[in-house]
Scaffold this active site. Structure first.
Site, PDB file in Angstrom:
ATOM      1  N   TYR A 190      -2.222  -1.328  11.074  1.00  0.00           N
ATOM      2  CA  TYR A 190      -2.301  -1.581   9.636  1.00  0.00           C
ATOM      3  C   TYR A 190      -1.015  -1.140   8.940  1.00  0.00           C
ATOM      4  CZ  TYR A 190      -3.526  -0.826   4.742  1.00  0.00           C
ATOM      5  OH  TYR A 190      -3.524  -0.825   3.369  1.00  0.00           O
ATOM      6  N   SER A 236       0.875  -1.177   0.000  1.00  0.00           N
ATOM      7  CA  SER A 236       0.000   0.000   0.000  1.00  0.00           C
ATOM      8  C   SER A 236       0.905   1.217   0.000  1.00  0.00           C
ATOM      9  CB  SER A 236      -0.864   0.005   1.263  1.00  0.00           C
ATOM     10  OG  SER A 236      -1.519   1.246   1.438  1.00  0.00           O
TER      11      SER A 236
END
Length: 276
Positions: A146, A133
């Site tokens: 995360y 990401s």
């Protein structure tokens, strides 16, 4: 010519579904993996083979790879896409949930790499695609666990790339920006549950509103842009080590590289609507 075989995890929706379809269109024999195979039925029109797999269950992963090798005799592409975002203040998130976030986003991907590498080394070819990401290069408040998984997967991928290259195996990182999937809404709901009534409530409300806003959803890129990047990577003779694609990814990663930490902190606070 032998048809190449690909495994895509998290193939029941979003990026995984788009990737499975794209690889099938490129001529791969595609195994689409998810915990619930009933959600994979919609991929039947692309002849994608459904595979029940839980990336937190070693027996499930081992059986899945054995089935692929048994059916096709090879594995050419692994796309580690399965993952989710566990949002909440670091202080608020129970450690059991934090560990589970790492099990899904990091250890599941690493274990599947361990399972496919012996076959790829024997073939002297293969590509492992790890979907991280832009959150593996930047950070946002209330996304600590995360972001921790994505930073970890970035580092593991770099090490694995050096280790696997002498055997003809490529390791590629895909760094999506904002993508129009159900991810944002799920992360927002979990954030409100975890930190909506704590000392971090005002931050939680601001970040959850951003994650689930219609305006944000409209800006986000479709999952197909990620699938196209993966298709390009796995068919390239010499793929790039990283593909940064999707809304906001390139400018934000560049800003993080360029700016001092406190200046970047100010940008993130402003972007997320946090006022103190």
């Amino acid at each position: 010519m032998t048809t190449k075989t690909a495994l895509v995890t998290g193939a029941s929706s979003g990026i995984g579904e788009a990737t499975a379809r794209t690889l099938a269109d490129l001529g791969f024999t595609v195994h689409g993996a998810a915990r619930r195979v009933d959600r994979l039925r919609k991929l039947a029109d692309h002849a994608i083979r459904p595979l029940a797999m839980d990336v937190t269950d070693d027996a499930s992963m081992t059986a899945g790879i054995a089935r692929i090798i048994g059916e096709t005799g090879r594995i050419d592409v692994l796309v580690n896409n399965a993952g989710y975002g566990s949002y909440g203040a670091i202080e608020d998130v129970p450690l059991d949930e934090a560990r589970y976030q790492f099990e899904v986003n990091v250890f599941g991907a690493a274990r599947l790499a361990q399972l496919v590498l012996p076959h790829m080394r024997e073939q002297r070819s293969g590509t492992i695609v790890n979907i991280t990401s832009m959150g593996g290069k930047i950070y946002t408040p209330l996304g600590g666990w995360y972001h921790g998984t994505k930073f970890a997967l970035e580092g593991l991928s770099d090490c694995l790339r050096l280790e696997a290259r002498p055997f003809g195996v490529n390791v590629v990182v895909i760094e999506p920006g904002g993508i129009a999937t159900e991810w944002g809404g799920i992360a927002a709901n979990n954030l409100r549950k975890v930190s909506g009534d704590t000392a971090y409530a005002s931050q939680a409300q601001a970040v959850a509103t951003l994650l689930s806003s219609e305006a944000n959803a409209r800006r986000n890129s479709p999952p197909q842009v990620i699938a196209d990047a993966i298709g390009k990577a796995v068919t390239a003779r010499r793929p790039k080590t990283r593909y940064t694609v999707g809304f906001g990814a390139r400018p934000l990663i560049f800003a993080k590289w360029l700016l001092p930490d406190r200046a970047f902190d100010a940008i993130i606070k402003r972007a997320t609507g946090i006022r103190n």
